[in-house]
Structure formats: C-alpha cells, structure tokens
Design a protein around this motif. Structure first.
Motif, PDB file in Angstrom:
ATOM      1  N   GLU A 168     -19.690  -6.210   0.248  1.00 38.86           N
ATOM      2  CA  GLU A 168     -19.703  -4.886  -0.394  1.00 38.86           C
ATOM      3  C   GLU A 168     -18.320  -4.537  -0.919  1.00 38.86           C
ATOM      4  OE1 GLU A 168     -20.069  -0.246   0.978  1.00 38.86           O
ATOM      5  OE2 GLU A 168     -21.101  -1.753   2.176  1.00 38.86           O
ATOM      6  N   GLN A 169     -18.186  -4.450  -2.246  1.00 40.78           N
ATOM      7  CA  GLN A 169     -16.901  -4.076  -2.846  1.00 40.78           C
ATOM      8  C   GLN A 169     -16.780  -2.562  -2.934  1.00 40.78           C
ATOM      9  OE1 GLN A 169     -18.852  -5.878  -5.593  1.00 40.78           O
ATOM     10  NE2 GLN A 169     -17.715  -7.761  -5.857  1.00 40.78           N
ATOM     11  N   PRO A 170     -15.544  -2.064  -2.919  1.00 40.73           N
ATOM     12  CA  PRO A 170     -15.356  -0.637  -3.219  1.00 40.73           C
ATOM     13  C   PRO A 170     -15.808  -0.359  -4.653  1.00 40.73           C
ATOM     14  CG  PRO A 170     -13.343  -1.610  -2.330  1.00 40.73           C
ATOM     15  CD  PRO A 170     -14.283  -2.733  -2.623  1.00 40.73           C
ATOM     16  N   SER A 171     -16.195   0.870  -4.921  1.00 37.62           N
ATOM     17  CA  SER A 171     -16.687   1.215  -6.259  1.00 37.62           C
ATOM     18  C   SER A 171     -15.633   0.974  -7.327  1.00 37.62           C
ATOM     19  CB  SER A 171     -17.159   2.671  -6.294  1.00 37.62           C
ATOM     20  OG  SER A 171     -16.102   3.551  -5.962  1.00 37.62           O
ATOM     21  N   TYR A 172     -14.349   1.169  -6.988  1.00 43.47           N
ATOM     22  CA  TYR A 172     -13.310   0.972  -8.004  1.00 43.47           C
ATOM     23  C   TYR A 172     -13.180  -0.504  -8.402  1.00 43.47           C
ATOM     24  CZ  TYR A 172     -10.327   0.053  -3.882  1.00 43.47           C
ATOM     25  OH  TYR A 172      -9.803  -0.431  -2.705  1.00 43.47           O
ATOM     26  N   VAL A 173     -13.501  -1.413  -7.506  1.00 45.90           N
ATOM     27  CA  VAL A 173     -13.483  -2.840  -7.855  1.00 45.90           C
ATOM     28  C   VAL A 173     -14.662  -3.159  -8.774  1.00 45.90           C
ATOM     29  CG1 VAL A 173     -13.685  -5.191  -6.951  1.00 45.90           C
ATOM     30  CG2 VAL A 173     -12.233  -3.535  -5.779  1.00 45.90           C
ATOM     31  N   ALA A 174     -15.827  -2.637  -8.441  1.00 41.53           N
ATOM     32  CA  ALA A 174     -16.995  -2.852  -9.292  1.00 41.53           C
ATOM     33  C   ALA A 174     -16.762  -2.256 -10.681  1.00 41.53           C
ATOM     34  CB  ALA A 174     -18.233  -2.242  -8.638  1.00 41.53           C
TER      35      ALA A 174
END
Length: 196
Positions: A168-174
């Motif tokens: 699960e990536q942080p939203s800022y990475v996505a």
C-alpha cells in the motif's frame, strides 16, 4: 534501507528510506520527506523538457561526522549518537524481521522527525536542474543519467527495500506515478514502472 545508485560525478551514492516509521529519504547527507520529493517530481512532469529546467529543492542537510551519527550502528541498537541515533532511539528497528516493511503512514511522524533534524542539521535549498531533453539530471551536488534518475523515482514508487507494507503506497506516491506515467516526455518514457 537506502540503496546504492550510480551518479555521473560521485560514483555510487546512497539514496532511500532508512527508517520504516518515517517517510524521510536521504541522498547522501541531504534529507527530504517523500511527499515533498513526490511534489517536486510532479512539478517536473508538468514542466516538460523542451528547455533546460532549474529549480530549488528544500532539503535538510546534516554534516558528515558526529552530527550525522552511525546509521547501521543505530539500526542494530549499538550506537545511538547523532541524528541517526536519536531517530532510532525514538523509532527502533522492529523486533521481528516480518515487520520490516516501509509504513505508508510514515508522514505522520514528520513533526517528530523535523524536531530531531533541527538539532543536527539545517533547512536549506539545493539546486535541481535538468538539461534540455532530460538526459542529465542534477540534484544538489549529484548528477544522474536519465536511467538512474528514473530508478530513484521507481525506488520511491515501490517503497524501496523492504517495500511498502501490504503493498500500500501513500496517496502522494500514487499521485506522483499517475502524473509521470501520463507524460510523453523523454525523461519519463519508457515507463518508470517498467524495466527500462
């Protein structure tokens, strides 16, 4: 864990996450939070590469030596000196290897980490530049080929080593990856997600 990446002008350099509770990245003795890194990459993707690009990146810098401390010694609970020592005293290495995964909510510790950084380093600006066409990228003192720069971005995408907890990536990475993979510019293609 930081990994070794090949620079054009300084040989192998260290880049990456170094504590699973934090989203702080290191580039040798420069430190930048991953959400800021991702924001800078998104800004870069929005700019395009038909001309030279110059920008300032805000980073924390800690001088080599006692103020920096010993990362491996701190991780293993042997030396709690300097920045790495204080950080690992507060956020120790997990007792079980199975728990050694980069936490996607590491941004929540930024307040604590900034307080520690302020004791040992300084908040400053470094020069970021890309030549026309995106073939040579410089972050502060370190120059990279397009291929290696894409490896830095890919490292953040996957959560480095040992990768993001539960994938699960942080939203800022996505958000960063959505931005860069939509671009037709030579810096970001072939896809960062691919093997090139």
């Amino acid at each position: 864990m930081p990994l070794s990446f090949e620079s054009i002008n300084h040989g192998s350099i260290a880049f990456g996450f170094f504590n699973i509770e934090s989203d702080l990245l290191l580039l040798e003795n420069n430190f930048i939070f991953a959400d800021e890194f991702c924001k800078y990459i998104m800004d870069l993707a929005d700019t395009g590469f038909n001309k030279e690009i110059e920008a300032e990146w805000k980073v924390w810098q800690i001088p080599w030596g006692p103020d920096m401390g010993d990362l491996m010694g701190a991780m293993h609970g042997l030396h709690y000196s300097g920045f790495f020592g204080e950080l690992y005293r507060k956020y120790p290495f997990p007792a079980s290897q199975i728990d050694f995964k980069q936490k996607p909510d590491g941004w929540k510790t930024q307040g604590d980490i900034k307080e520690i950084l302020a004791k040992y380093g300084r908040f400053t600006s470094i020069r970021f530049c890309v030549d026309a066409g995106g073939n040579n990228i410089r972050i502060g003192d370190y120059a990279f080929t397009k291929t290696v720069f894409k490896e830095l971005i890919r490292y953040v995408w996957v959560g480095g080593y040992p990768k993001w907890k539960d994938g699960e990536q942080p939203s800022y990475v996505a958000d960063m990856m959505a931005s860069v993979t939509q671009k037709k510019d030579t810096l970001f293609n072939p896809s960062i997600k691919g093997d090139n």
